[in-house]
Design a protein around this motif. Structure first.
Motif, PDB file in Angstrom:
ATOM      1  N   LEU A 175      -5.013  -5.953  20.400  1.00 14.23           N
ATOM      2  CA  LEU A 175      -3.730  -6.255  20.323  1.00 14.23           C
ATOM      3  C   LEU A 175      -3.527  -7.672  19.952  1.00 14.23           C
ATOM      4  CD1 LEU A 175      -1.756  -3.924  22.805  1.00 14.23           C
ATOM      5  CD2 LEU A 175      -1.523  -3.971  20.267  1.00 14.23           C
ATOM      6  N   LYS A 176      -4.317  -8.566  20.896  1.00 11.30           N
ATOM      7  CA  LYS A 176      -4.454  -9.987  20.682  1.00 11.30           C
ATOM      8  C   LYS A 176      -4.782 -10.288  19.335  1.00 11.30           C
ATOM      9  CE  LYS A 176      -5.059 -10.775  25.656  1.00 11.30           C
ATOM     10  NZ  LYS A 176      -6.184 -11.792  26.663  1.00 11.30           N
ATOM     11  N   LEU A 177      -5.859  -9.756  18.813  1.00 14.83           N
ATOM     12  CA  LEU A 177      -6.297 -10.096  17.444  1.00 14.83           C
ATOM     13  C   LEU A 177      -5.336  -9.795  16.378  1.00 14.83           C
ATOM     14  CD1 LEU A 177      -8.694 -11.366  15.568  1.00 14.83           C
ATOM     15  CD2 LEU A 177      -9.316  -8.980  15.512  1.00 14.83           C
ATOM     16  N   GLU A 178      -4.382  -8.625  16.783  1.00 18.49           N
ATOM     17  CA  GLU A 178      -3.238  -8.032  15.694  1.00 18.49           C
ATOM     18  C   GLU A 178      -2.283  -9.206  15.782  1.00 18.49           C
ATOM     19  OE1 GLU A 178      -0.137  -4.645  15.514  1.00 18.49           O
ATOM     20  OE2 GLU A 178      -2.171  -4.116  16.257  1.00 18.49           O
ATOM     21  N   TYR A 179      -1.991  -9.731  17.108  1.00 18.88           N
ATOM     22  CA  TYR A 179      -0.801 -10.777  17.108  1.00 18.88           C
ATOM     23  C   TYR A 179      -1.232 -12.006  16.485  1.00 18.88           C
ATOM     24  CZ  TYR A 179       1.455  -7.532  20.350  1.00 18.88           C
ATOM     25  OH  TYR A 179       2.083  -6.701  20.979  1.00 18.88           O
ATOM     26  N   LEU A 180      -2.550 -12.219  16.638  1.00 14.22           N
ATOM     27  CA  LEU A 180      -3.157 -13.444  16.116  1.00 14.22           C
ATOM     28  C   LEU A 180      -3.046 -13.763  14.332  1.00 14.22           C
ATOM     29  CD1 LEU A 180      -4.284 -16.452  16.619  1.00 14.22           C
ATOM     30  CD2 LEU A 180      -6.570 -15.358  16.406  1.00 14.22           C
ATOM     31  N   LEU A 181      -3.531 -12.391  13.984  1.00 12.66           N
ATOM     32  CA  LEU A 181      -3.111 -12.383  12.537  1.00 12.66           C
ATOM     33  C   LEU A 181      -1.964 -12.316  12.005  1.00 12.66           C
ATOM     34  CD1 LEU A 181      -5.062 -11.735  10.111  1.00 12.66           C
ATOM     35  CD2 LEU A 181      -4.871  -9.497  10.374  1.00 12.66           C
ATOM     36  N   SER A 182      -1.013 -11.686  12.676  1.00 13.28           N
ATOM     37  CA  SER A 182       0.383 -11.406  11.936  1.00 13.28           C
ATOM     38  C   SER A 182       1.035 -13.115  12.109  1.00 13.28           C
ATOM     39  CB  SER A 182       1.117 -10.557  12.634  1.00 13.28           C
ATOM     40  OG  SER A 182       1.239 -10.812  14.296  1.00 13.28           O
ATOM     41  N   THR A 183       0.703 -13.750  13.159  1.00 11.30           N
ATOM     42  CA  THR A 183       1.170 -15.047  13.363  1.00 11.30           C
ATOM     43  C   THR A 183       0.785 -16.024  12.385  1.00 11.30           C
ATOM     44  OG1 THR A 183       1.278 -14.673  15.717  1.00 11.30           O
ATOM     45  CG2 THR A 183       1.379 -16.908  15.017  1.00 11.30           C
ATOM     46  N   VAL A 184      -0.551 -15.964  11.922  1.00 15.99           N
ATOM     47  CA  VAL A 184      -1.274 -16.817  10.867  1.00 15.99           C
ATOM     48  C   VAL A 184      -0.550 -16.384   9.556  1.00 15.99           C
ATOM     49  CG1 VAL A 184      -3.312 -17.295   9.674  1.00 15.99           C
ATOM     50  CG2 VAL A 184      -3.582 -17.240  12.128  1.00 15.99           C
ATOM     51  N   ILE A 185      -0.452 -15.124   9.207  1.00 16.58           N
ATOM     52  CA  ILE A 185       0.152 -14.773   8.257  1.00 16.58           C
ATOM     53  C   ILE A 185       1.444 -15.051   7.985  1.00 16.58           C
ATOM     54  CG2 ILE A 185       0.892 -12.597   6.707  1.00 16.58           C
ATOM     55  CD1 ILE A 185      -1.737 -11.223   7.730  1.00 16.58           C
ATOM     56  N   TYR A 186       2.413 -14.836   9.076  1.00 13.66           N
ATOM     57  CA  TYR A 186       3.743 -15.375   9.150  1.00 13.66           C
ATOM     58  C   TYR A 186       4.020 -16.890   8.656  1.00 13.66           C
ATOM     59  CZ  TYR A 186       5.727 -10.960  10.171  1.00 13.66           C
ATOM     60  OH  TYR A 186       6.017  -9.530  10.147  1.00 13.66           O
ATOM     61  N   ALA A 187       3.015 -17.684   9.415  1.00 18.79           N
ATOM     62  CA  ALA A 187       2.786 -18.880   9.245  1.00 18.79           C
ATOM     63  C   ALA A 187       2.557 -19.424   7.759  1.00 18.79           C
ATOM     64  CB  ALA A 187       1.802 -19.551  10.320  1.00 18.79           C
ATOM     65  N   ILE A 188       1.823 -18.935   7.260  1.00 22.44           N
ATOM     66  CA  ILE A 188       1.514 -19.108   5.885  1.00 22.44           C
ATOM     67  C   ILE A 188       2.764 -18.816   4.949  1.00 22.44           C
ATOM     68  CG2 ILE A 188      -0.023 -18.483   3.962  1.00 22.44           C
ATOM     69  CD1 ILE A 188      -2.412 -18.252   6.040  1.00 22.44           C
ATOM     70  N   VAL A 189       3.228 -17.768   5.115  1.00 19.56           N
ATOM     71  CA  VAL A 189       4.410 -17.142   4.185  1.00 19.56           C
ATOM     72  C   VAL A 189       5.486 -18.374   4.425  1.00 19.56           C
ATOM     73  CG1 VAL A 189       6.138 -15.625   4.190  1.00 19.56           C
ATOM     74  CG2 VAL A 189       3.601 -14.805   4.080  1.00 19.56           C
ATOM     75  N   GLY A 190       5.784 -18.664   5.973  1.00 19.89           N
ATOM     76  CA  GLY A 190       6.826 -19.692   5.956  1.00 19.89           C
ATOM     77  C   GLY A 190       6.457 -21.052   5.444  1.00 19.89           C
ATOM     78  N   MET A 191       5.429 -21.585   5.570  1.00 22.69           N
ATOM     79  CA  MET A 191       4.802 -22.840   4.809  1.00 22.69           C
ATOM     80  C   MET A 191       4.849 -22.652   3.354  1.00 22.69           C
ATOM     81  SD  MET A 191       2.105 -24.581   6.998  1.00 22.69           S
ATOM     82  CE  MET A 191       0.983 -23.010   7.262  1.00 22.69           C
ATOM     83  N   ILE A 192       4.568 -21.717   2.719  1.00 16.12           N
ATOM     84  CA  ILE A 192       4.771 -21.505   1.226  1.00 16.12           C
ATOM     85  C   ILE A 192       6.353 -21.577   0.852  1.00 16.12           C
ATOM     86  CG2 ILE A 192       4.860 -19.677  -0.501  1.00 16.12           C
ATOM     87  CD1 ILE A 192       1.801 -19.105   0.549  1.00 16.12           C
TER      88      ILE A 192
ATOM     89  N   VAL B 144      14.413 -23.444  10.193  1.00 14.38           N
ATOM     90  CA  VAL B 144      15.180 -22.552  10.964  1.00 14.38           C
ATOM     91  C   VAL B 144      15.648 -21.458  10.501  1.00 14.38           C
ATOM     92  CG1 VAL B 144      17.381 -22.348  12.522  1.00 14.38           C
ATOM     93  CG2 VAL B 144      15.946 -24.561  12.507  1.00 14.38           C
ATOM     94  N   ILE B 145      15.906 -21.459   9.014  1.00 15.84           N
ATOM     95  CA  ILE B 145      16.124 -20.365   8.498  1.00 15.84           C
ATOM     96  C   ILE B 145      15.142 -19.247   8.332  1.00 15.84           C
ATOM     97  CG2 ILE B 145      17.119 -19.410   5.986  1.00 15.84           C
ATOM     98  CD1 ILE B 145      18.950 -21.902   6.109  1.00 15.84           C
ATOM     99  N   ILE B 146      13.670 -19.707   7.658  1.00 18.50           N
ATOM    100  CA  ILE B 146      12.756 -19.380   7.546  1.00 18.50           C
ATOM    101  C   ILE B 146      12.319 -18.503   8.952  1.00 18.50           C
ATOM    102  CG2 ILE B 146      10.199 -19.517   6.949  1.00 18.50           C
ATOM    103  CD1 ILE B 146      11.154 -21.539   4.787  1.00 18.50           C
ATOM    104  N   ALA B 147      12.323 -19.138   9.804  1.00 20.47           N
ATOM    105  CA  ALA B 147      11.675 -18.944  11.275  1.00 20.47           C
ATOM    106  C   ALA B 147      12.555 -17.719  11.904  1.00 20.47           C
ATOM    107  CB  ALA B 147      11.872 -19.923  12.271  1.00 20.47           C
ATOM    108  N   ALA B 148      13.795 -17.755  11.371  1.00 19.67           N
ATOM    109  CA  ALA B 148      14.810 -16.535  11.855  1.00 19.67           C
ATOM    110  C   ALA B 148      14.606 -15.442  10.990  1.00 19.67           C
ATOM    111  CB  ALA B 148      16.282 -16.933  11.814  1.00 19.67           C
ATOM    112  N   ALA B 149      14.237 -15.686   9.594  1.00 16.94           N
ATOM    113  CA  ALA B 149      14.067 -14.467   8.740  1.00 16.94           C
ATOM    114  C   ALA B 149      12.587 -13.735   9.092  1.00 16.94           C
ATOM    115  CB  ALA B 149      13.889 -15.179   7.306  1.00 16.94           C
ATOM    116  N   ILE B 150      11.817 -14.723   9.415  1.00 14.00           N
ATOM    117  CA  ILE B 150      10.478 -14.089  10.102  1.00 14.00           C
ATOM    118  C   ILE B 150      10.498 -13.251  11.266  1.00 14.00           C
ATOM    119  CG2 ILE B 150       8.180 -14.726  10.605  1.00 14.00           C
ATOM    120  CD1 ILE B 150       8.038 -16.955   8.273  1.00 14.00           C
ATOM    121  N   HIS B 151      11.094 -14.057  11.937  1.00 15.48           N
ATOM    122  CA  HIS B 151      11.334 -13.269  13.646  1.00 15.48           C
ATOM    123  C   HIS B 151      12.069 -11.943  13.662  1.00 15.48           C
ATOM    124  CE1 HIS B 151      12.276 -12.596  17.457  1.00 15.48           C
ATOM    125  NE2 HIS B 151      11.793 -13.957  18.143  1.00 15.48           N
ATOM    126  N   GLY B 152      12.863 -11.894  12.745  1.00 18.47           N
ATOM    127  CA  GLY B 152      13.830 -10.717  12.594  1.00 18.47           C
ATOM    128  C   GLY B 152      15.033 -10.655  13.261  1.00 18.47           C
TER     129      GLY B 152
END
Length: 74
Positions: free
Chosen positions: A7-24, A66-74
């Motif tokens: 679960l920790k690895l899954e959370y870490l991976l999803s966090t990295v993916i969301y961070a990359i998508v947000g930066m793009i 803020v908009i990107i973070a809210a969209a990613i957070h759900g």
């Protein structure tokens, strides 16, 4: 124990993916904003020392983040 590690690895991976998508998304929005301006944003801020434009760009960056973070957070 293995489930907890998984679960920790899954959370870490999803966090990295969301961070990359947000930066793009953030980078694309800044490039679009730069292309829409009838003047060179870089020249205005760096060469002409336009503080007001720098503040507007900074506020725009915070708003988009803020908009990107809210969209990613759900």
């Amino acid at each position: 124990m293995e489930l907890l590690h998984s679960l920790k690895l899954e959370y870490l991976l999803s966090t990295v993916i969301y961070a990359i998508v947000g930066m793009i998304c953030f980078g694309v929005s800044f490039v679009v904003f730069n292309k829409l301006m009838p003047f060179s944003v870089r020249k205005e801020i760096e060469d002409d020392q336009n503080t007001a434009l720098g503040l507007i760009i900074g506020a725009m960056m915070i708003g988009i983040a803020v908009i990107i973070a809210a969209a990613i957070h759900g």
